[in-house]
Design an enzyme around this catalytic site. Structure first.
Site, PDB file in Angstrom:
ATOM      1  CB  VAL A 117      -0.972   0.173   1.432  1.00 37.34           C
ATOM      2  CG1 VAL A 117      -1.862  -1.016   1.352  1.00 37.34           C
ATOM      3  CG2 VAL A 117       0.154   0.551   2.054  1.00 37.34           C
ATOM      4  CD  GLU A 118       4.254   2.481   3.232  1.00 37.39           C
ATOM      5  OE1 GLU A 118       5.192   3.051   3.313  1.00 37.39           O
ATOM      6  OE2 GLU A 118       4.666   2.013   4.400  1.00 37.39           O
ATOM      7  CG  MET A 119       6.523   3.680  -2.401  1.00 35.02           C
ATOM      8  SD  MET A 119       8.745   3.888  -1.623  1.00 35.02           S
ATOM      9  CE  MET A 119       9.802   4.955  -2.925  1.00 35.02           C
TER      10      MET A 119
END
Length: 220
Positions: A117-119
């Protein structure tokens, strides 16, 4: 129980009587070549799967090293479950992340890059992605083995180490300049120590150097 915590505060004050808060160092040892490479990587959105998210997306240096959101936003607009801690002076934290799951900045780099859910990109994919770019020669000039997971993390961490904020008025006060802050601020600092805030909030980062449960010293 209340008496016990009052004793904790008393001994904390005694232990840190020679100023519980320490000024941020005016300079730290850095490898400038790694810093420059790490800076490029820090601002590069190609470190994410969709080429839309960089380290700076959440650690905005113009906004105190954070994104000022309740929950940070990653690739494809995915919402995380926690807000971003500041990157400024993070090198002085004894561990990284809110829950301390990374022991240093270098280890911390691994989390956001691979977090879905980030990079949302594996290091294997990332290495192949940037191997034929401008980075290949830049890595080889610094690291004998070129682009690797360890070297990517090392360069970014070295740049993050450089993000310190020394010589603020309060730092100057702690170094002996008694006119650097107002009398109101001095009184506030005196109360901060007398009321036991320093039991948790001390050291260079006024905290960030111990584990503590919320509510431990409430209502004493």
């Amino acid at each position: 129980m209340k008496f016990f915590f009052k004793l904790v505060i008393f001994f904390s004050i005694y232990l840190y009587s020679n100023e519980p808060i320490k000024p941020i160092p005016l300079e730290i040892n850095l490898d400038i070549n790694k810093v420059n490479l790490g800076k490029e990587l820090f601002f590069d959105t190609s470190l994410s799967r969709t080429n839309t998210i960089s380290c700076h997306s959440c650690h905005n240096l113009e906004q105190g090293g954070v994104d000022n959101l309740q929950f940070s936003i990653g690739v494809d607009g995915k919402i995380g479950n926690i807000n971003t801690p500041t990157i400024f002076n993070s090198t002085f934290n004894f561990v990284q992340f809110w829950n301390g799951r990374a022991k240093n900045l270098k280890e911390q780099v691994h989390g956001p890059i691979t977090n879905p859910v980030e990079m949302d990109i594996s290091f294997e994919e990332l290495i192949e992605k940037i191997r034929t770019t401008k980075y290949e020669n830049k890595f080889k000039e610094i690291y004998q083995d070129g682009i690797t997971k360890d070297n990517i993390s090392d360069a970014i961490a070295e740049y993050e180490k450089s993000l310190i904020t020394p010589n603020s008025p309060f730092d100057k006060y702690l170094r002996g300049d008694k006119n650097a802050i107002s009398n109101k601020a001095k009184n506030g600092y005196k109360l901060f120590k007398e009321q036991g805030c320093i039991a948790c909030h001390h050291g260079v980062n006024v905290g960030g150097n111990l584990y503590s449960k919320f509510g431990t010293l409430i209502d004493i």
